[in-house]
Scaffold this active site. Structure first.
Site, PDB file in Angstrom:
ATOM      1  NE  ARG A 163      34.368  44.416  34.829  1.00  0.00           N
ATOM      2  CZ  ARG A 163      33.845  45.085  33.798  1.00  0.00           C
ATOM      3  NH1 ARG A 163      32.574  45.483  33.842  1.00  0.00           N
ATOM      4  NH2 ARG A 163      34.557  45.349  32.736  1.00  0.00           N
ATOM      5  CB  SER A 239      41.144  42.584  35.665  1.00  0.00           C
ATOM      6  OG  SER A 239      41.400  42.660  34.278  1.00  0.00           O
ATOM      7  CD  GLU A 335      37.231  42.879  37.631  1.00  0.00           C
ATOM      8  OE1 GLU A 335      36.998  41.967  36.835  1.00  0.00           O
ATOM      9  OE2 GLU A 335      37.718  43.970  37.292  1.00  0.00           O
TER      10      GLU A 335
END
Length: 339
Positions: A163, A239, A335
């Site tokens: 990520r 998320s 994130e």
């Protein structure tokens, strides 16, 4: 200037959390020419806004917000076993996935229903169900926000991580991506990925044999829809935290204390632990504080029940981080991008 300049613009409709923050100056660009015109405006700082699905606005934004809506998608090159697909950075990611599947091109079916734009995909190195963008990435084109100079980035230039990419680190806030090119597979050469998550179980339950890129995409959509709240119904950014990656030493120490800990082995010998599991063990799943909380079906998703400020959501995130750190000794990292 061909693009329309707006002042004191509400960004509520441009971020999936539904935060009513305002941009001092706002312009939406649909072509590279319009982007160049916007970059010639002597307004600082500058923010590039994609789909707003991976973003938490803690406050209003001073300076210039550029909404990247550069569209277009086409088959760039074709070979016996592979194809190269070029897409404008402002295209919707899930719609691009669907279009590629319709053409019979494989490689991103596991990334179905991920919200956001194509341009955000390499910045985040999006991933789901055992697949990451970097596996199909070929190149991207981007303009430097200060000089307007175009640069081509290959995979090695992007420094992809979990990520993560160079655009979240050394080059953060320096470029606006205009085009992304992916290398996808022809059906007879494509290796389907079924082992991660509940894909295989979902296909078995649906009695789908043999699996195809279409049925895998449908399974992923069904799984994600069952776990994640509808963005149109409840403000969220998917998320909120990354899944932490632990060393083998740290993981086995935790496993001795928490035998039922969920994990996935990594190539480097370490383990990835679902952040949602850690958060749930700390009692946050379904817990509401004021206008925000952790979702009842997926603790990893922070939600806006209506009227929440970005600061309120950020405060909740900090409380969750502190509780996971205290109980497990594991540091969670967002994130989402926080502005």
């Amino acid at each position: 200037m061909t693009a329309v300049i707006e002042y004191n613009k509400s960004l509520q409709a441009y971020n999936t959390f539904g935060i009513d923050a305002r941009a001092e100056v706002f312009v939406e660009v649909h072509t590279e020419t319009e982007l160049r015109e916007a970059l010639r405006l002597d307004i600082r700082p500058r923010y590039i806004l994609g789909g707003g699905s991976n973003l938490l606005l803690r406050k209003g934004l001073k300076g210039l917000v550029i909404k990247n809506s550069i569209g277009g998608r086409r088959l760039e090159r074709e070979f016996p076993h592979s194809v190269y697909i070029a897409s404008g950075a402002g295209e919707n990611w899930h719609q691009l996935v669907g279009w590629c599947i319709e053409q019979g091109y494989g490689g991103i079916e596991n990334l179905s229903l991920i919200p956001g734009t194509v341009g955000a995909a390499p910045i985040q190195n999006i991933g789901a169900y055992g697949v990451e963008l970097r596996e199909v990435f070929h190149r991207l084109e981007a303009l430097h926000l200060d000089t307007g100079q175009k640069r081509i980035f290959r995979a090695k230039d992007c420094q992809f991580g979990y990520r993560d990419s160079i655009f979240k680190r050394a080059l953060k806030g320096q470029y606006c991506i205009t085009k992304v090119v992916l290398k996808l597979s022809k059906p007879h050469r494509h290796r389907l990925r079924l082992s991660y998550g509940a894909i295989r179980q979902t296909l078995d339950a649906q009695q789908v044999h043999p699996p195809t890129i279409q049925t895998i995409s449908q399974a992923v959509i069904a799984i994600r829809s069952s776990k994640l709240p509808d963005l149109a119904q409840l403000g969220n950014s998917g998320s909120f935290f990354k899944n932490p990656e632990l060393s083998a030493t740290h993981f086995y120490r935790l496993k001795a204390q928490f035998p039922h800990i969920v994990s996935y082995p990594l190539d480097n010998g370490g383990f990835k632990v679902p952040a949602g599991w850690l958060i749930e063990q700390c009692g946050w799943k379904g817990k509401r504080i004021g206008n925000t909380g952790a979702h009842a079906r997926q603790a990893l998703v922070l939600v806006n029940y209506g009227g929440a400020t970005g600061e309120e959501i950020w405060t909740l995130a900090q409380q969750i981080i502190a509780s996971v750190k205290q109980r497990f000794g594991v540091e969670l990292y967002p994130e989402v991008n926080v502005w």
